[in-house]
Design an enzyme around this catalytic site. Sequence first.
Site, PDB file in Angstrom:
ATOM      1  CG  HIS A   1      -0.374   0.098   2.534  1.00  0.00           C
ATOM      2  ND1 HIS A   1       0.422  -0.885   3.075  1.00  0.00           N
ATOM      3  CD2 HIS A   1      -0.454   1.068   3.488  1.00  0.00           C
ATOM      4  CE1 HIS A   1       0.806  -0.521   4.298  1.00  0.00           C
ATOM      5  NE2 HIS A   1       0.290   0.657   4.572  1.00  0.00           N
TER       6      HIS A   1
ATOM      7  CG  HIS B   1       0.131   4.335   4.743  1.00  0.00           C
ATOM      8  ND1 HIS B   1      -0.579   3.555   5.633  1.00  0.00           N
ATOM      9  CD2 HIS B   1      -0.726   5.310   4.327  1.00  0.00           C
ATOM     10  CE1 HIS B   1      -1.812   4.038   5.757  1.00  0.00           C
ATOM     11  NE2 HIS B   1      -1.924   5.099   4.966  1.00  0.00           N
TER      12      HIS B   1
ATOM     13  CG  ASP C   1       4.945   3.024   7.306  1.00  0.00           C
ATOM     14  OD1 ASP C   1       4.038   3.518   6.608  1.00  0.00           O
ATOM     15  OD2 ASP C   1       4.748   2.143   8.159  1.00  0.00           O
ATOM     16  CG  HIS C   2       4.191   0.120   4.144  1.00  0.00           C
ATOM     17  ND1 HIS C   2       4.116  -1.175   4.569  1.00  0.00           N
ATOM     18  CD2 HIS C   2       3.783   0.886   5.200  1.00  0.00           C
ATOM     19  CE1 HIS C   2       3.675  -1.208   5.827  1.00  0.00           C
ATOM     20  NE2 HIS C   2       3.464   0.032   6.220  1.00  0.00           N
TER      21      HIS C   2
ATOM     22  CG  HIS D   1      -3.790  -0.039   6.914  1.00  0.00           C
ATOM     23  ND1 HIS D   1      -3.683   0.558   8.158  1.00  0.00           N
ATOM     24  CD2 HIS D   1      -2.671   0.330   6.243  1.00  0.00           C
ATOM     25  CE1 HIS D   1      -2.551   1.247   8.217  1.00  0.00           C
ATOM     26  NE2 HIS D   1      -1.928   1.133   7.068  1.00  0.00           N
TER      27      HIS D   1
ATOM     28  CG  ASP E   1       0.887  -1.346   7.793  1.00  0.00           C
ATOM     29  OD1 ASP E   1       1.839  -2.117   8.030  1.00  0.00           O
ATOM     30  OD2 ASP E   1       1.025  -0.101   7.735  1.00  0.00           O
TER      31      ASP E   1
ATOM     32  CG  HIS F   1       4.460  -1.703  11.306  1.00  0.00           C
ATOM     33  ND1 HIS F   1       5.216  -0.560  11.445  1.00  0.00           N
ATOM     34  CD2 HIS F   1       3.677  -1.514  10.215  1.00  0.00           C
ATOM     35  CE1 HIS F   1       4.890   0.295  10.484  1.00  0.00           C
ATOM     36  NE2 HIS F   1       3.954  -0.249   9.720  1.00  0.00           N
TER      37      HIS F   1
HETATM   38 FE    FE Z   1       2.944   0.782   8.088  1.00  0.00          FE
HETATM   39 ZN    ZN Z   2       0.195   1.599   6.570  1.00  0.00          ZN
END
Ligand code: FE
Ligand code: ZN
Length: 257
Positions: free
Chosen positions: A54, A56, A58-59, A113, A137, A175
């Site tokens: 996805h 985001h 942090d990905h 999410h 996530d 995570h």
């Molecule tokens: Fe994340």
């Molecule tokens: Zn995420």
Amino acid sequence: MEILRLPALSDNYIFLLCDRDSQTAAVVDPATAKPVLAALDRLNVKLVAIFNTHHHSDHVGGNRELLKHFPEAVVYGGSEDKGRIPGQQQYLREGDRVQFAGRIADVFFVPGHTRAHIAYYFPPNQPGQPGELFCGDTLFAGGCGRLFEGTPAQMVTSLTKLRTLPDNTQVWCAHEYTLKNLKFALTVDPENPDLQQRYQQVQKSRQNDEATVPSLLATEKQTNPFLRWESPTIQAAMGSKDPVQTFGRLRGKKDMF
Ligand code: FE
Ligand code: ZN
């Protein structure tokens, strides 16, 4: 296909899939480029694919930098994420398949999410071997992702798809949230002996700074309240007999935890 787990940012995991025979690698959700580049260098392999779950940051935060070093790498993501994933070239839908190291992964559309989230599942290579699920996530060890762009009903449908996979599936979530997730789980399912035991194990692992990812899907089915919306205990704790409402209340409670 070897799978390496690279810690990144404060609690992210990046997964590097490595094929020694062809000296190639694929990366799942590169939060940052640096640890990926270091690992590729150390292993002397070439990056050929980026699999994003996805959009985001942090990905996908490492996509651009990785493409600078490996311009031929193909960037995969969900079709609904069009315009949100840097460098995306392939727009995947439910039922699509991707290939790496002679293995074929099934793509699942798992919104909740985010509205575009996908997961990648590599079925076992040989009988008796585990399958590998990269679920970003959506499903966490002991928990699930927050509902930023989706509804409880969507997430229940998404998690049902993942829950249907074989027990012997390794869950590679993005995570290290397991300890906190299990602390919450104990507040809604305190009498569950499997959960109590898992909590003890995870506490020990974290004290020794060990990763708790991957986990086994069988363990998640027994101990993760976010896969247990049918459990009478969880339903009673949430004051509902409706699966989606149970899940929604559970998620709401976790948001405040
Ligand atoms: Fe994340
Ligand atoms: Zn995420």
